[in-house]
Design a protein around this motif. Sequence first.
Motif, PDB file in Angstrom:
ATOM      1  N   GLN A  72       0.829  -1.209   0.000  1.00 42.18           N
ATOM      2  CA  GLN A  72       0.000   0.000   0.000  1.00 42.18           C
ATOM      3  C   GLN A  72       0.864   1.260   0.000  1.00 42.18           C
ATOM      4  O   GLN A  72       0.504   2.267  -0.616  1.00 42.18           O
ATOM      5  CB  GLN A  72      -0.940  -0.016   1.206  1.00 42.18           C
ATOM      6  N   CYS A  90      -1.857   3.181  -2.420  1.00 45.51           N
ATOM      7  CA  CYS A  90      -3.230   2.705  -2.576  1.00 45.51           C
ATOM      8  C   CYS A  90      -3.762   2.239  -1.229  1.00 45.51           C
ATOM      9  O   CYS A  90      -3.033   2.216  -0.227  1.00 45.51           O
ATOM     10  CB  CYS A  90      -3.291   1.579  -3.598  1.00 45.51           C
ATOM     11  N   CYS A  91      -5.024   1.846  -1.230  1.00 42.86           N
ATOM     12  CA  CYS A  91      -5.653   1.393   0.014  1.00 42.86           C
ATOM     13  C   CYS A  91      -6.775   0.413  -0.322  1.00 42.86           C
ATOM     14  O   CYS A  91      -7.725   0.768  -1.037  1.00 42.86           O
ATOM     15  CB  CYS A  91      -6.190   2.594   0.790  1.00 42.86           C
ATOM     16  N   SER A 138     -11.290  -0.183  -3.294  1.00 43.90           N
ATOM     17  CA  SER A 138     -11.280   1.121  -2.645  1.00 43.90           C
ATOM     18  C   SER A 138     -10.917   0.942  -1.182  1.00 43.90           C
ATOM     19  O   SER A 138     -10.819  -0.183  -0.678  1.00 43.90           O
ATOM     20  CB  SER A 138     -12.639   1.805  -2.779  1.00 43.90           C
ATOM     21  N   TYR A 139     -10.757   2.044  -0.488  1.00 47.61           N
ATOM     22  CA  TYR A 139     -10.369   1.997   0.924  1.00 47.61           C
ATOM     23  C   TYR A 139     -11.450   1.368   1.798  1.00 47.61           C
ATOM     24  O   TYR A 139     -11.173   0.880   2.892  1.00 47.61           O
ATOM     25  CB  TYR A 139     -10.033   3.413   1.418  1.00 47.61           C
ATOM     26  N   TRP A 155     -11.626  -2.373   3.459  1.00 50.26           N
ATOM     27  CA  TRP A 155     -11.109  -2.759   4.774  1.00 50.26           C
ATOM     28  C   TRP A 155     -12.228  -3.076   5.761  1.00 50.26           C
ATOM     29  O   TRP A 155     -11.964  -3.586   6.852  1.00 50.26           O
ATOM     30  CB  TRP A 155     -10.208  -1.658   5.321  1.00 50.26           C
ATOM     31  N   VAL A 196      -8.702   2.449   8.722  1.00 49.80           N
ATOM     32  CA  VAL A 196      -7.872   1.777   7.722  1.00 49.80           C
ATOM     33  C   VAL A 196      -6.451   1.735   8.282  1.00 49.80           C
ATOM     34  O   VAL A 196      -6.109   2.523   9.172  1.00 49.80           O
ATOM     35  CB  VAL A 196      -7.885   2.516   6.363  1.00 49.80           C
ATOM     36  N   CYS A 252      -2.216   3.332   4.568  1.00 53.20           N
ATOM     37  CA  CYS A 252      -3.100   4.005   3.612  1.00 53.20           C
ATOM     38  C   CYS A 252      -2.948   5.529   3.679  1.00 53.20           C
ATOM     39  O   CYS A 252      -3.380   6.236   2.767  1.00 53.20           O
ATOM     40  CB  CYS A 252      -4.562   3.654   3.894  1.00 53.20           C
ATOM     41  N   GLY A 285      -5.349   6.554  10.282  1.00 56.75           N
ATOM     42  CA  GLY A 285      -6.486   6.095   9.481  1.00 56.75           C
ATOM     43  C   GLY A 285      -7.763   5.947  10.269  1.00 56.75           C
ATOM     44  O   GLY A 285      -8.747   5.363   9.769  1.00 56.75           O
ATOM     45  N   GLN A 318     -13.189   5.271   6.983  1.00 55.05           N
ATOM     46  CA  GLN A 318     -14.238   4.628   6.191  1.00 55.05           C
ATOM     47  C   GLN A 318     -15.585   5.322   6.351  1.00 55.05           C
ATOM     48  O   GLN A 318     -16.465   5.189   5.496  1.00 55.05           O
ATOM     49  CB  GLN A 318     -14.376   3.157   6.597  1.00 55.05           C
ATOM     50  N   ILE A 370      -6.002  10.087   3.304  1.00 58.26           N
ATOM     51  CA  ILE A 370      -5.521   8.764   2.909  1.00 58.26           C
ATOM     52  C   ILE A 370      -5.607   8.596   1.390  1.00 58.26           C
ATOM     53  O   ILE A 370      -6.232   9.398   0.695  1.00 58.26           O
ATOM     54  CB  ILE A 370      -6.349   7.638   3.578  1.00 58.26           C
ATOM     55  N   THR A 373      -7.321   6.852  -1.456  1.00 57.76           N
ATOM     56  CA  THR A 373      -8.647   6.226  -1.588  1.00 57.76           C
ATOM     57  C   THR A 373      -8.729   5.230  -2.738  1.00 57.76           C
ATOM     58  O   THR A 373      -9.662   4.439  -2.812  1.00 57.76           O
ATOM     59  CB  THR A 373      -9.723   7.311  -1.789  1.00 57.76           C
TER      60      THR A 373
END
Length: 255
Positions: free
Chosen positions: A123, A128-129, A133-134, A137, A157, A161, A176, A180, A191, A193
């Motif tokens: 990541q 990236c995450c 998409s993030y 998680w 996250v 991230c 993080g 979310q 972060i 996304t």
Amino acid sequence: INPALQMISMVMVAVGVYARLLKHAEAAMACLAVDPAVLLVVVGVLTFLITFCGCVGSLRENICLLQTFSICLTIIFLLQLVAGVLGFVFSDKARGKVSEIINGAIVHYRDDLDLQNLIDFGQKEFSCCGGVSYKDWSQNMYFNCTATNPSRERCSVPFSCCLPDANEVVINTMCGQGMQALGDLEASAFIHTNGCIDKLVNWIHSNLFLLGGIALGLAVPQLVGILLAQILINQIKDQIKLQLYNQQHRADPWY
């Protein structure tokens, strides 16, 4: 080359076994399919067995071991070729398989320290995450964003991230927290996304020449090994035929 490869393979097996033994049994069984330690052990054992056949077969002039060495190299080469062709032709299915592996790794993120470090490294490197998409998680029981989740990391996250901060001396592992629960635009200020799958695909497309060079670098030694093994096998067979011919003629009274 073979003795050097044998030493490397034994080191790989030793490191893989050591890493495996350090883990809790429950966690090890939970993420067996995505455990880097298992992969290291498997690759190390196969490399050792194949190089052992080639080394001992050439020293002892054993046709059976040399043929085993040659067949194994041929199978590995064909599997690499087939995997490359199938990955190119069925790119959508390959993408789905990669997505499945990444999602499985996300689920077991906290169960395996090696896997956790691997995901964090990926990541960070690809900026990236998650998979798509993030919010992927949320599949992890600790990061799950449902109201019934009692975890302190709910709706969070991993720190990998987070956007890098040049002024940050100590890494804030809680950066993080609650990401979310935010929308894409709000979360993008803190972060990454974008998912890792698209980033990985884009990286592959932009590094095709590099990947082709690596594939060629792996294929050439295999082809050379297959060729040399077949040459040595033919030479041994010719020597055996010559010995049999001489023995037959020595037994012949008219010789």
